[in-house]
Design a protein around this motif. Structure first.
Motif, PDB file in Angstrom:
ATOM      1  N   PRO A 275       0.803  -1.230   0.000  1.00  0.00           N
ATOM      2  CA  PRO A 275       0.000   0.000   0.000  1.00  0.00           C
ATOM      3  C   PRO A 275       0.834   1.278   0.000  1.00  0.00           C
ATOM      4  N   ARG A 276       0.481   2.195  -0.902  1.00  0.00           N
ATOM      5  CA  ARG A 276       0.989   3.562  -0.962  1.00  0.00           C
ATOM      6  C   ARG A 276       2.472   3.669  -1.311  1.00  0.00           C
ATOM      7  N   GLU A 277       3.102   2.597  -1.720  1.00  0.00           N
ATOM      8  CA  GLU A 277       4.556   2.669  -1.906  1.00  0.00           C
ATOM      9  C   GLU A 277       4.961   3.447  -3.147  1.00  0.00           C
ATOM     10  N   GLY A 278       4.085   3.538  -4.164  1.00  0.00           N
ATOM     11  CA  GLY A 278       4.443   4.297  -5.352  1.00  0.00           C
ATOM     12  C   GLY A 278       5.205   3.473  -6.373  1.00  0.00           C
ATOM     13  N   GLY A 279       6.135   4.123  -7.089  1.00  0.00           N
ATOM     14  CA  GLY A 279       6.744   3.520  -8.267  1.00  0.00           C
ATOM     15  C   GLY A 279       8.040   2.779  -8.023  1.00  0.00           C
ATOM     16  N   PHE A 280       7.962   1.535  -7.580  1.00  0.00           N
ATOM     17  CA  PHE A 280       9.143   0.685  -7.428  1.00  0.00           C
ATOM     18  C   PHE A 280       9.091  -0.485  -8.407  1.00  0.00           C
ATOM     19  N   CYS A 281       8.527  -0.276  -9.600  1.00  0.00           N
ATOM     20  CA  CYS A 281       8.295  -1.392 -10.510  1.00  0.00           C
ATOM     21  C   CYS A 281       9.583  -2.105 -10.903  1.00  0.00           C
ATOM     22  N   GLY A 282      10.682  -1.347 -11.100  1.00  0.00           N
ATOM     23  CA  GLY A 282      11.945  -1.987 -11.471  1.00  0.00           C
ATOM     24  C   GLY A 282      12.390  -3.004 -10.441  1.00  0.00           C
ATOM     25  N   TYR A 283      12.282  -2.630  -9.159  1.00  0.00           N
ATOM     26  CA  TYR A 283      12.670  -3.549  -8.087  1.00  0.00           C
ATOM     27  C   TYR A 283      11.736  -4.750  -8.026  1.00  0.00           C
ATOM     28  N   ARG A 284      10.448  -4.516  -8.195  1.00  0.00           N
ATOM     29  CA  ARG A 284       9.489  -5.616  -8.112  1.00  0.00           C
ATOM     30  C   ARG A 284       9.712  -6.621  -9.241  1.00  0.00           C
ATOM     31  N   ASN A 285      10.083  -6.143 -10.428  1.00  0.00           N
ATOM     32  CA  ASN A 285      10.357  -7.076 -11.523  1.00  0.00           C
ATOM     33  C   ASN A 285      11.652  -7.849 -11.289  1.00  0.00           C
ATOM     34  N   ILE A 286      12.646  -7.210 -10.692  1.00  0.00           N
ATOM     35  CA  ILE A 286      13.849  -7.945 -10.304  1.00  0.00           C
ATOM     36  C   ILE A 286      13.478  -9.034  -9.308  1.00  0.00           C
TER      37      ILE A 286
END
Length: 493
Positions: A275-286
């Protein structure tokens, strides 16, 4: 064109919402203008409020050379629990996917009761078109979006978005000229908001967010009855969903419009945001690639014992790779990423895996200069070729491989490619795990089932990325783990 007169306005401030946002307006009034409201957030002033999600946020920073036009290409998602900055061209699809993630078992979204439809090559009514107007309301835009629309309208067509920071630029720094280049003043190399996002200049993320990431996702233990009738304990991680790929493979097989499909190793988890963390998509895909490495016990699994490493740990690993000279120009471009919300991309993912001595390769797809072959068409061909190398005939039109998922960078966002479909009419779909979105209740209901009988295109919509969605981008990058995949029959477990 939506007019401002149809928007609902707060009686105490200029805050506005679309006509269907009555609940959002009420919640705003409770949070912002009712001191004793139980909905008022007072425990941490650094946490983002609902108004921030709808209004334009303060983004300027002394020394930021990013143009206003670059800034105006993004809009903050109006969903208060999202916090993502989305390319304006992608906003319709982004909101459709929010509806898809709340898809209930009866085929309707829990929020707004939006009846989901399968996206096809022909334009279908989007979330905004059905619930607002054919134009994005002013309340969901940044200040200068009208200027962008006028500019695009005068040109007769919208411009394609391209990668603001490509892995190709790192090739220059790996040559014999790198030493001279890196002696340039940091200000000439340092990137801004267009490349690193709205928090490009922050020294540290808010304390509440650091605490949330440090604590990690919530883990609960539930009792379940196994297939053998025995009672088992299952750990449920807040933002991780196992067992999605076998369901997607069955749904592809049931779709009569699909000629053939390919899927990666089934141990890959769908890992989304908290919740509310924002844009960490690069880390999540890693993290999703690492979940494959851990689940398949593939090359490098000894580097990641225990649970999937969190975002703060991944930042440390990337900084360590820079310390060793791997894509080290990334540190000068970003000013360092440790404990910040700066966007990362393919160069950081590559640095992390190379530092862990995990074999990987990068490929880049751009629109051809003559316009004959578009970037998304090349991407489809590249992904199909990747999966075909491991396809084994078993009498089915769905090939269940043991390959890793693919890290894919598109302008403004990254995803994990877990499969590929070629339809009977010749069109193609990428099957992706998107870290922006959670797993829907419908998918949770299907997990663990081995004999699904009914095609569920409304469930597949959340995972398919079509040419209609991808053709608006002029460039893509993919990172592939290239070590030989494991050989044990993971699909039969």
């Amino acid at each position: 064109m939506a007019s401002k007169s149809i928007l609902l306005t707060c009686p105490m401030c200029p805050f506005t919402v679309p006509p269907t946002g009555t609940y959002v307006l009420e919640l705003h009034f409770e949070q912002e203008h009712t001191p004793d409201s139980p909905f008022r957030i007072i425990d941490d002033p650094e946490a983002p409020s609902l108004s921030t999600a709808f209004g334009s946020s303060e983004r300027s920073k002394p020394g930021d050379v990013t143009s206003d036009e670059d800034d105006d290409n993004y809009v903050l998602c109006p969903r208060p629990d999202c916090g993502e900055d989305v390319l304006l061209a992608d906003l319709d699809d982004h909101l459709d996917l929010h509806a898809a993630e709340s898809l209930a078992v009866d085929g309707e979204a829990d929020t707004g009761h939006l009846k989901m439809q399968t996206l096809t090559e022909e334009s279908t009514p989007s979330f905004l078109q059905e619930n607002f107007t054919s134009e994005v309301p002013d309340a969901l835009r940044h200040t200068h979006h009208k200027k962008i629309e006028r500019k695009r309208g005068s040109s007769g067509a919208s411009e394609k978005s391209t990668l603001s920071r490509s892995i190709l630029s790192f090739i220059l720094f790996s040559t014999k000229f790198a030493a001279n280049i890196t002696k340039q003043p940091a200000s000439s190399i340092r990137l801004g908001r267009a490349e690193l996002g709205p928090h490009a200049w922050e020294d540290k993320m808010p304390k509440w967010l650091h605490r949330q990431l440090e604590e990690g996702p919530k883990i609960t233990v539930v009792n379940r009855i196994g297939r053998d009738g025995r009672l088992t304990k299952e750990r449920i991680v807040q933002n991780e969903t196992p067992g999605v790929i076998p369901v997607l493979a069955q749904l592809s097989a049931l779709d009569r419009s699909v000629k053939e499909a390919y899927y990666c190793h089934p141990s890959t988890l769908h890992i989304g945001k908290t919740p509310r963390e924002g844009g960490f998509c690069g880390y999540r895909n890693i993290q999703m690639l690492i979940s494959y490495i851990q689940g398949a016990r593939a090359q490098g699994h000894d580097e990641f014992p225990g649970r999937t490493p969190g975002i703060l740990k991944l930042q440390d690993l990337i900084e360590t790779a820079w310390d060793k000279g791997i894509n080290e120009i990334g540190r000068q471009q970003t000013g360092g990423i440790r404990d910040t919300r700066k966007y990362i991309g393919t160069p950081e993912a590559q640095a992390l895996f190379l530092n862990a001595q995990i074999d990987c390769a990068v490929d880049v797809f751009n629109d051809s200069p003559d316009g004959q072959l578009q970037a998304h068409e090349q991407l489809f061909l590249g992904v199909e070729k990747y999966f075909q190398q491991a396809a084994v005939e078993d009498g089915s039109n769905v090939y269940k491989t043991l390959l890793p998922p693919i890290y894919m960078q598109q302008p403004g966002h990254s995803l994990s490619i877990v499969g590929f479909e070629r339809r009977k009419d010749g069109t193609c779909n990428l099957i992706c795990f998107d870290p922006m979105f959670h797993t829907s209740p419908s998918m949770h209901k299907l997990r663990g089932r081995n004999h699904i009988k009914t095609s569920r295109p409304e469930v597949m919509q959340a995972y398919r990325r079509t040419a209609r969605q991808l053709r608006r981008h002029a460039a893509f990058e993919i990172l592939m783990l290239t070590a030989h995949p494991p050989l044990f029959p993971a699909w039969d477990v």
